[in-house]
Design a protein around this motif. Sequence first.
Motif, short mmCIF file in Angstrom:
data_model
loop_
_atom_site.label_atom_id
_atom_site.label_comp_id
_atom_site.label_asym_id
_atom_site.label_seq_id
_atom_site.Cartn_x
_atom_site.Cartn_y
_atom_site.Cartn_z
N SER A 7 0.85 -1.18 0.00
CA SER A 7 0.00 0.00 0.00
C SER A 7 0.89 1.23 0.00
O SER A 7 2.10 1.14 0.23
N GLY A 8 0.28 2.38 -0.26
CA GLY A 8 1.00 3.63 -0.18
C GLY A 8 1.41 4.25 -1.50
O GLY A 8 1.96 5.35 -1.53
N LEU A 18 6.89 9.50 -1.00
CA LEU A 18 5.87 8.51 -0.73
C LEU A 18 6.43 7.48 0.23
O LEU A 18 7.65 7.24 0.24
N ARG A 19 5.55 6.86 0.97
CA ARG A 19 5.97 5.78 1.86
C ARG A 19 5.15 4.55 1.53
O ARG A 19 3.93 4.54 1.69
N LEU A 20 5.83 3.54 1.05
CA LEU A 20 5.17 2.27 0.74
C LEU A 20 5.23 1.36 1.95
O LEU A 20 6.21 1.37 2.71
N SER A 21 4.21 0.55 2.08
CA SER A 21 4.16 -0.40 3.18
C SER A 21 3.82 -1.79 2.63
O SER A 21 3.04 -1.92 1.69
N SER A 80 8.53 -1.20 5.39
CA SER A 80 8.22 0.05 4.70
C SER A 80 9.38 0.49 3.82
O SER A 80 10.54 0.15 4.07
N GLN A 82 10.51 4.15 2.51
CA GLN A 82 10.36 5.59 2.45
C GLN A 82 11.09 6.09 1.21
O GLN A 82 12.29 5.87 1.08
#
Length: 124
Positions: A7-8, A18-21, A80, A82
């Motif tokens: 997500s993210g 953006l920060r993906l998780s 995550s 970043q």
Amino acid sequence: QVQLVESGGGLVQAGGSLRLSCAASVRTFSVYAVGWFRQAPGKEREFVSGISWNSGSTYYADFVKGRFTISRDYAKNTVSLQMNSLKPEDTAVYYCAAARFLSDNTAVQEYNYWGQGTQVTVSS
């Protein structure tokens, strides 16, 4: 069986963040090494970043060093990514992947489990 959900992703202007998780379905996620990969249209899937099971080692592709940071939260069972100072060439679908044992953490074929991917689009 490990299920991974990213997500993210989203649309961001160049220079933005953006920060993906990546969330895992199993409590034993903490024993897995995790990698982030990306695939742009017409290109092969490529390694972006990786983290060892105990967070003792992190790895980055040269093209993201100094801009991206990988981390994991054992309490939340997530990893995550970043992403700062994004560039239009960072536009791709980003995938997280997991494996218990890796001899080459940059190799797609080393990973057993994959998420469905999340789109990152960076506009100029």
